[in-house]
Design a protein around this motif. Structure first.
Motif, mmCIF file in Angstrom:
data_model
loop_
_atom_site.group_PDB
_atom_site.id
_atom_site.type_symbol
_atom_site.label_atom_id
_atom_site.label_comp_id
_atom_site.label_asym_id
_atom_site.label_seq_id
_atom_site.Cartn_x
_atom_site.Cartn_y
_atom_site.Cartn_z
ATOM 1 N N ARG A 1 0.835 -1.211 0.000
ATOM 2 C CA ARG A 1 0.000 0.000 0.000
ATOM 3 C C ARG A 1 0.863 1.252 0.000
ATOM 4 O O ARG A 1 0.590 2.219 -0.720
ATOM 5 C CB ARG A 1 -0.925 -0.020 1.218
ATOM 6 N N GLN A 2 1.933 1.221 0.789
ATOM 7 C CA GLN A 2 2.844 2.360 0.866
ATOM 8 C C GLN A 2 3.505 2.640 -0.476
ATOM 9 O O GLN A 2 3.599 3.793 -0.907
ATOM 10 C CB GLN A 2 3.905 2.048 1.921
ATOM 11 N N ILE B 1 2.429 1.872 -3.538
ATOM 12 C CA ILE B 1 1.448 2.388 -4.493
ATOM 13 C C ILE B 1 1.091 3.837 -4.177
ATOM 14 O O ILE B 1 1.013 4.698 -5.067
ATOM 15 C CB ILE B 1 0.187 1.514 -4.509
ATOM 16 N N GLN B 2 0.874 4.119 -2.907
ATOM 17 C CA GLN B 2 0.490 5.477 -2.516
ATOM 18 C C GLN B 2 1.595 6.486 -2.789
ATOM 19 O O GLN B 2 1.328 7.604 -3.241
ATOM 20 C CB GLN B 2 0.120 5.493 -1.033
ATOM 21 N N GLN B 3 2.836 6.089 -2.549
ATOM 22 C CA GLN B 3 3.949 7.026 -2.709
ATOM 23 C C GLN B 3 4.328 7.237 -4.159
ATOM 24 O O GLN B 3 4.782 8.317 -4.535
ATOM 25 C CB GLN B 3 5.162 6.542 -1.920
ATOM 26 N N GLY C 1 2.316 6.172 -7.025
ATOM 27 C CA GLY C 1 1.232 6.298 -7.979
ATOM 28 C C GLY C 1 1.343 5.343 -9.144
ATOM 29 O O GLY C 1 0.916 5.648 -10.252
ATOM 30 N N HIS D 1 0.474 1.770 -10.830
ATOM 31 C CA HIS D 1 -0.371 0.585 -10.857
ATOM 32 C C HIS D 1 0.394 -0.492 -11.642
ATOM 33 O O HIS D 1 0.208 -0.658 -12.845
ATOM 34 C CB HIS D 1 -1.725 0.896 -11.478
ATOM 35 N N ARG E 1 -9.393 1.045 -4.703
ATOM 36 C CA ARG E 1 -9.576 2.163 -3.757
ATOM 37 C C ARG E 1 -8.631 3.306 -4.089
ATOM 38 O O ARG E 1 -9.025 4.480 -4.067
ATOM 39 C CB ARG E 1 -9.346 1.681 -2.325
ATOM 40 N N GLU E 2 -7.373 2.973 -4.385
ATOM 41 C CA GLU E 2 -6.405 4.011 -4.716
ATOM 42 C C GLU E 2 -6.771 4.720 -6.017
ATOM 43 O O GLU E 2 -6.627 5.936 -6.144
ATOM 44 C CB GLU E 2 -5.008 3.409 -4.809
ATOM 45 N N HIS F 1 -9.511 7.088 -5.295
ATOM 46 C CA HIS F 1 -8.995 8.246 -4.556
ATOM 47 C C HIS F 1 -8.321 9.221 -5.526
ATOM 48 O O HIS F 1 -8.492 10.449 -5.415
ATOM 49 C CB HIS F 1 -8.009 7.772 -3.496
ATOM 50 N N GLU F 2 -7.537 8.700 -6.496
ATOM 51 C CA GLU F 2 -6.854 9.565 -7.460
ATOM 52 C C GLU F 2 -7.863 10.324 -8.313
ATOM 53 O O GLU F 2 -7.682 11.525 -8.588
ATOM 54 C CB GLU F 2 -5.949 8.712 -8.350
ATOM 55 N N CYS G 1 -9.306 13.130 -6.323
ATOM 56 C CA CYS G 1 -8.368 14.216 -6.104
ATOM 57 C C CYS G 1 -8.214 15.081 -7.352
ATOM 58 O O CYS G 1 -7.853 16.272 -7.260
ATOM 59 C CB CYS G 1 -7.009 13.658 -5.708
#
Length: 287
Positions: A238-239, A241-243, A245, A247, A277-278, A281-282, A285
């Motif tokens: 998760r970290q 992917i979040q950091q 971006g 896929h 989910r990510e 969220h993108e 945003c």
């Protein structure tokens, strides 16, 4: 910003006991990864089953036999068989390991750690370039799991791996379970390792489970691929992917104490749910 369908981003390792269920049920999974050497024999039942499966799924070829870190020359017969398999399967990725497994033509049933030295770096890069030239395609190199280190190593693993990528133009297969296991066994910080990796070079991610072993001398973590993905490894995923971006095609790797296909697919669904989910969220945003 646009991405491919996220349901196509998560795959599972294709193992022999699951061949027939996959042929019969054709489950909803994005892609499958094979261990290349298991399908070199074109007359085996496994190979014939593979021919039926590749009609319906994208494939990745993950090798364990190139022994790229050995001072032995690349085994040309092995490379020829790999090329023949690739020509049939047409995989979107071909990978092997940051390791060695042969001496004087004798092979060990293991992926052995390298001494991280300039000499070993030169040997490894030469072999990667030879393989890429022969296959006429990029090779992905996977960070290893290991349980000992050489006192002669002078380069941190993450710098060694990055140097291989920069010198050869290869891609990286980032195994987050291996990273987590090694961080305990060799006492380094996962974030230090991840910060050294250019996310644009990571073309595939592996997630797997590990086993804790207790010995009189202390505890060691073994990359057994025999359990569900651990929560700390999910957290690393998760970290990442979040950091970054990114896929990136993600694989659930399970090789020992193999579960039912349903359990394996449930693990893949966890990764897919996070990606969804990510992605949501993108989009929010950007609005």
């Amino acid at each position: 910003m646009s991405y491919p369908l996220l349901t196509d981003m998560v795959g599972v390792g294709l193992r022999s006991p699951h061949h027939q269920p996959i042929i019969a049920q054709r489950p909803d999974i994005g892609w499958l990864e094979i261990h290349s050497e298991n399908y070199f024999n074109r007359h085996s039942p496994q190979y014939q089953q593979l021919l039926a499966i590749i009609e319906h799924y994208p494939m990745s070829c993950h090798g364990i036999g190139l022994s790229l870190g050995s001072v032995d020359p690349i085994n040309r017969e092995h490379l020829k068989q790999l090329k023949q398999l690739i020509d049939v399967v047409n995989p979107f990725a071909v990978s092997d390991h940051l390791s060695w497994s042969s001496v004087n033509g004798q092979y060990f049933n293991d992926l052995l750690p390298l001494p991280y030295t300039e000499e070993a770096l030169d040997v490894f890069c030469t072999h990667v370039e030879q393989v890429q030239d022969y296959l006429n395609r990029q090779l992905l190199i996977e960070n290893p799991s290991s349980y000992l280190s050489f006192k002669y190593s002078v380069i941190p693993e993450w710098e060694f791996l990055t140097a291989v990528q920069q010198r050869t133009g290869c891609g990286l297969l980032l195994d987050l379970n291996n990273l987590y296991v090694n961080s305990f066994n060799h006492q380094f910080d996962c974030q230090t390792y991840l910060d050294a990796i250019n996310p644009d070079t990571v073309k595939e991610i592996h997630l797997a489970g590990f086993t804790v072993k207790q010995f009189p001398e202390g505890e060691i973590w073994i990359d057994t691929h025999s359990k569900p993905v651990s929560e700390p490894v999910w957290k690393l995923y998760r970290q990442w992917i979040q950091q970054n971006g990114k896929h990136t095609p993600t694989l659930i790797e399970w090789d020992a104490e193999l579960p039912s296909l349903e359990i394996l697919l449930a693990e893949a669904a966890k990764a897919n749910a996070f990606l969804q989910r990510e992605h949501h969220h993108e989009i929010c945003c950007q609005q």
